[in-house]
Design an enzyme around this catalytic site. Structure first.
Site, PDB file in Angstrom:
ATOM      1  N   GLU A  64       0.809  -1.219   0.000  1.00  0.00           N
ATOM      2  CA  GLU A  64       0.000   0.000   0.000  1.00  0.00           C
ATOM      3  C   GLU A  64       0.844   1.272   0.000  1.00  0.00           C
ATOM      4  OE1 GLU A  64      -0.335  -2.560   2.038  1.00  0.00           O
ATOM      5  OE2 GLU A  64      -2.266  -3.426   1.481  1.00  0.00           O
ATOM      6  N   ARG A 173     -18.586  -2.015   3.144  1.00  0.00           N
ATOM      7  CA  ARG A 173     -18.675  -3.322   2.496  1.00  0.00           C
ATOM      8  C   ARG A 173     -20.109  -3.755   2.216  1.00  0.00           C
ATOM      9  NH1 ARG A 173     -19.022  -8.858   5.253  1.00  0.00           N
ATOM     10  NH2 ARG A 173     -19.267 -10.168   3.421  1.00  0.00           N
TER      11      ARG A 173
END
Lengths: 321, 274
Positions: A64, A173
């Site tokens: 990342e 989500r």
């Protein structure tokens, strides 16, 4: 019209899916749009963009920090660049890079963190981002967006793409209730009043906006008039909307799927203190991490339902009297 | 500015840059002379011979990019910028003073011609890869050069970037490791040894060239070889001497981050020559 009649709260898509669809639309309209992901594209929904525009999709692997800096390099070379991962990963593992490669030089990178909050459920606390609004807000010059549903996400991702400056967008989500109709307009930095109230105002963000509407419906049956404001832009925050709510109802309850120590609530409190001090209560995650379970189980156990928010509201109203 | 491949001319520029470095750091009474002096030939070769850039038009889209990832070596970049005409030479001695464009570490807010604000180690190679990817997408001939410190590549993000560059075959980027073998706390071999360094880069899939980082002809050839090499990113491992050009600073860990005194400055200028 009652609150229940006004808001059907029909289940819509997950905000992460709306983000993925918005990327595809952006990509179709502008060949300058590029996307980076760190081996989570099937989860963040950037795979939709990758499929349509493989040459403009940069697979960064599980790295990342590198991804954020690469995104910064793309954005500083004139690309409309998005980087995406789970919110917990892109902010925590990429924070240093967000600070030195994006915020400090004011590179207009768009950072999207999906799987925010505790509503991811089964995967548990290592993936649950309950401090992301705080981390993103601590980056100078960043604009921080936290949409309530798929309509807001789709619109605000498109707004963010052409926004002059770095932006963080928080997505979730699970499928969440539709708060907005398809015609709703969104402006970065401008809060939306979903319900006017006389006795108190709920100020909320993300999936808790729908729960505040549910709380308002519960309270309405008790003869209490509660307003609901959606703060879809956490930073810069809409000071006028907050000051007006404080003045008109004299009682504010902030609800968020985030640590209350460092989230939306403290930002609202700052504005209230500086404008029209009034009774406030803060509903959200305390000084602890959640646990695995179905999203419904986790949200229930950690008191993120409309009924829980209504309890906090009654506490605030008791103090108001 | 006039570009040149003439080694005599490059040496003369390098001498002026070295004088700038020690003078500005002495004036600031703080800064990093050792790692600035070790990188002089690399930066002079890039800015006066290899890179396509135009100080009169610093935002030229087709320009090559340079990122000083080891941002603490700002004085060498400032010296080169002044010699190239990007920034004024007469205010170099305001280094590290309040309001100066010559900030402690390179800061784009003060010098827009800088490609990056740096200072936190380990992030510059990834940033350069992003710029290189943007250039490839635009079918531009832009090349990207990133100068890394040797101690800096102890940072994990460098190796994330190394994997990315090789996997995506980013062949329009050149990383240069200023391998002067000294970091803040002492010799690299005593802090966190990097050897076998060339093997590590080769194993990571990079076209790896070892070069004498103070030899202009060798640097010119290495950069030309890098430009001709397709399908892999290139890393130049530039073997250098920390504090190069000033005898009492050479190979002396003390001068990683300590300014010369007035007497030391005089001696340094004498050694560098006019």
């Amino acid at each position: 019209m009652s609150v229940k009649e006004k808001f059907e709260l029909k289940l819509g898509a997950a905000t992460r899916e709306a983000f993925g669809k918005a990327l595809v639309e952006l990509g179709k309209g502008d060949s300058n749009v590029v996307v980076c992901d760190a081996d989570l594209s099937k989860s963040t929904f950037t795979h939709l963009f990758a499929k349509e525009f493989p040459e403009r999709f940069f697979s960064c692997g599980i790295a990342e920090a590198n991804m954020v800096s690469i995104g910064a390099g793309l954005a500083s070379s004139g690309k409309i660049a998005f980087v995406a991962s789970f919110s917990a990963f892109v902010l925590n593992k990429g924070f240093e890079q967000l600070r030195v490669n994006v915020a400090y030089p004011q590179v207009p990178l768009k950072v999207v963190g999906t799987h925010s909050g505790i509503s991811i459920g089964e995967d548990g606390p290592s993936q649950m981002s309950v401090e992301d609004l705080s981390l993103a807000s601590s980056l100078a010059g960043f604009t921080v967006i936290s949409p309530a549903d798929e309509v807001a996400t789709f619109a605000l991702v498109k707004e963010a793409a052409y926004f002059d400056g770095p932006v963080f967008i928080r997505a979730g989500r699970i499928k969440v209730p539709l708060v907005y109709g398809p015609e709703q307009k969104f402006e970065i930095g401008k809060a939306i009043t979903l319900l006017e109230g006389k006795d108190l105002t709920f100020i909320s963000t993300g999936l808790m906006v729908a729960e505040c509407i549910r709380a308002a419906a519960i309270l309405e049956e008790e003869g209490i008039s509660a307003g609901v404001i959606d703060i879809h832009t956490i930073k810069p925050i809409d000071r006028d909307a907050i000051a007006n709510a404080a003045a008109s109802t004299g009682c504010i309850v902030v609800a968020e799927e985030h640590f209350t120590d460092c989230g939306l609530g403290v930002k609202v409190a700052q504005v209230v203190c500086e404008t029209n001090p009034c009774v406030m209560e803060f509903h959200g995650m305390g000084n602890y991490y959640a646990e695995s379970g179905t999203p419904e189980e986790v949200l229930t156990k950690y008191k993120m339902t409309g009924a829980d928010v209504a309890v906090t509201a009654r506490k605030a109203l008791a103090r108001k009297k | 500015m006039n570009k040149t491949s003439d080694i005599g001319e490059l040496q003369a520029i390098a001498k002026r840059v070295r004088r700038h470095i020690v003078t500005m750091i002495a004036a600031a009474k703080s800064g990093h002379p050792g790692g600035s002096l070790s990188a002089v030939e690399t930066l002079v070769t890039l800015y006066f011979d290899v890179m396509r850039h135009d100080p009169a038009n610093p935002t030229w889209p087709e320009r090559d990019r340079f990122i000083l990832s080891k941002g603490h070596a700002a004085p060498v970049l400032y010296g080169v910028f002044a010699e190239a005409g990007y920034t004024p030479a007469d205010s170099l001695n305001t280094l590290r003073s309040i309001g100066s464009i010559y900030q402690g570490h390179p800061d784009r807010r003060f010098i827009p011609a800088l490609e990056a604000s740096t200072g936190s180690l380990g992030v510059g190679l990834s940033l350069g890869l992003g710029m290189a990817e943007a250039a490839r997408l635009d079918k531009s001939t832009t090349r990207v050069y990133v100068l890394l410190g040797d101690g800096e590549i102890q940072e994990g993000q460098i190796w994330e970037a190394a994997m990315y560059g090789a996997f995506h075959k980013v062949d329009n980027i050149v990383a240069i490791v200023d391998y002067n073998k000294i970091q803040l706390d002492g010799f690299v071999k005593d802090i966190m040894e990097l050897e076998p360094l060339a093997d590590k880069w080769r194993a990571s899939g990079w076209n790896t060239i070892e070069v004498d980082g103070h030899d202009f002809a060798a640097l010119q050839k290495a950069f030309a070889d890098a430009a001709a090499f397709k399908g892999k990113p290139t890393v130049l491992i530039a073997h250098t001497i920390k504090g190069k050009g000033v005898s009492f600073m050479e190979n002396n860990p003390k001068f990683h981050g300590v300014a010369p005194t007035k007497d030391e400055l005089e001696k340094a200028l004498q050694e560098i020559g006019a």
